[in-house]
Each structure stands twice: as structure tokens, then as C-alpha cells.
Design an enzyme around this catalytic site. Sequence first.
Site, short mmCIF file in Angstrom:
data_model
loop_
_atom_site.label_atom_id
_atom_site.label_comp_id
_atom_site.label_asym_id
_atom_site.label_seq_id
_atom_site.Cartn_x
_atom_site.Cartn_y
_atom_site.Cartn_z
N ASP A 87 39.60 32.07 32.73
CA ASP A 87 40.30 30.79 32.70
C ASP A 87 39.76 29.98 31.52
O ASP A 87 38.53 29.84 31.38
CB ASP A 87 40.07 30.01 33.99
CG ASP A 87 40.72 30.67 35.20
OD1 ASP A 87 41.45 31.66 35.00
OD2 ASP A 87 40.51 30.19 36.32
N ASP B 58 51.45 29.32 43.60
CA ASP B 58 50.21 28.60 43.88
C ASP B 58 50.47 27.64 45.02
O ASP B 58 51.31 26.75 44.91
CB ASP B 58 49.75 27.83 42.64
CG ASP B 58 49.63 28.74 41.41
OD1 ASP B 58 49.17 29.88 41.59
OD2 ASP B 58 50.00 28.31 40.31
#
Length: 237
Positions: free
Chosen positions: A8, A129
Site C-alpha cells: 500500500d 470494501d
Amino acid sequence: MIILPAIDIIDGQAVRLYQGDYNKKEVVANDIFNIAKEFECLGAEYIHLVDLDGAKSGYCVNEKIILKLAQTVDVPIEVGGGIRNFETIEKLIENGISRVILGTIAMEDEGLLKKAIECYGEKISVGIDCKNGYVYGRGWLAESKLNYLDFAKNMESLGVKSIIVTDISKDGTLEGPNFDMLMKLKKLVNIDITASGGIRDIENIKELKNIDIYGAITGKAIYSGNLSLKEAIDITR
């Protein structure tokens, strides 16, 4: 099942968040290229890359780094975060990215999603998500009124071949995946499911393998030393 180690990115660095909170950022490495090469050396079959700056800003902020990374390793890379127009999808895929993950756009622009699928097929994945059963977009900052099961079924009907499912409340916690959510999805849709969020150790990997899903994304467990990437890859091959 394949293991997808995660990188990330914020400000060009590899970071981990806690439950998707940008204010709870931990830098895990300054050089993402070294991390990617290490993942490659350990036998990674795929690398999961997220532009967190992009997810928040709405465009691919770290595009240059991402494209350079694609030329640095001989491992397929999937990318998500801030990919919200066809030009970006096209540029990423044409320059070596193996799979593009669409989240916000999949919720807000079915026309663009359909166009992407028509052009690139299985190179397009949708990120689901969710928290408390509802899908979130825009860098996990915006709650929708979409139930994650309804959304997944709709994505399948539109021709999506793979989904990446993240329980935001589990992400970065090392509490273990949300198996209940994954099992409900497994029964509902007949597409590839990749689990993300909460993986703690090798036992979690074994449990995920047993429910027969496509993949498992893990970041914090690797960076913290809780999980050996090589062992995880070896037992799932």
C-alpha cells in the site's frame, strides 16, 4: 489458492493502515521496489498494489511509481486506488499491469465498468470494501447504501469475473478474516473471490484454502513477522 502480498503506497512509501484510517498510518518500508523484488524472490505469484493517495484523491497519484514497478519485477501486479476513468485503466494495462481493481467506479458508473470489461475482460476486478454489511467507496471514506451481497451479485451479472472482498473493520488488525462474509459470498456468486483484511497467521491461510477461494491478500501479517510469505505460498500451491 494464491497468496497476494500487499504493498500500500502513500507518498511513495509502503505503509499499513489500521481499519482503513489514514490517521493511523505506519510506514513499513521506504523502498517499495526492494519489497517487490523480495516478494518475487520468495515465490509470489501475484502482487497486490494499492495507491492509497489515489483512493483518497480520486486519481492515480503514484502512477509513475506503479508503472516503474511493473517493469522491475517479473510477477503479475494488480493495482487499485483512484482508478476512475477509462484512460487510466488503459494506460495501466497497456504498460504492464496485469489486473486493474475498480471500486468507486464500479459503484458509481456501470457504463464505464461495462466498457472496461468489454475491452479487458478478466484484467478487470472489482473491489468490494465493506463494513457492517455495506459497501464503501472513495478510499473507504464514503458509505453507500449498497448491501455487499446485492452488490456482488450485480457485479457478476455485469460480467465481472473476480472480486476482492475487504472487511474494513478487520483490515490491519491481525484479528483474522471475516469467514462468515466470505462463505456467504462463496454460496451466492460463481466468480473468483479474493479475501483481504485481518489475516493473522498461517492457520488463517489454511482456513481460507479450505473454503476454496481464489486468493488471499496479506500485508500486515507479513510485515509484522506473524506470517512467513514463503510458507504461505508453499502450502497453497
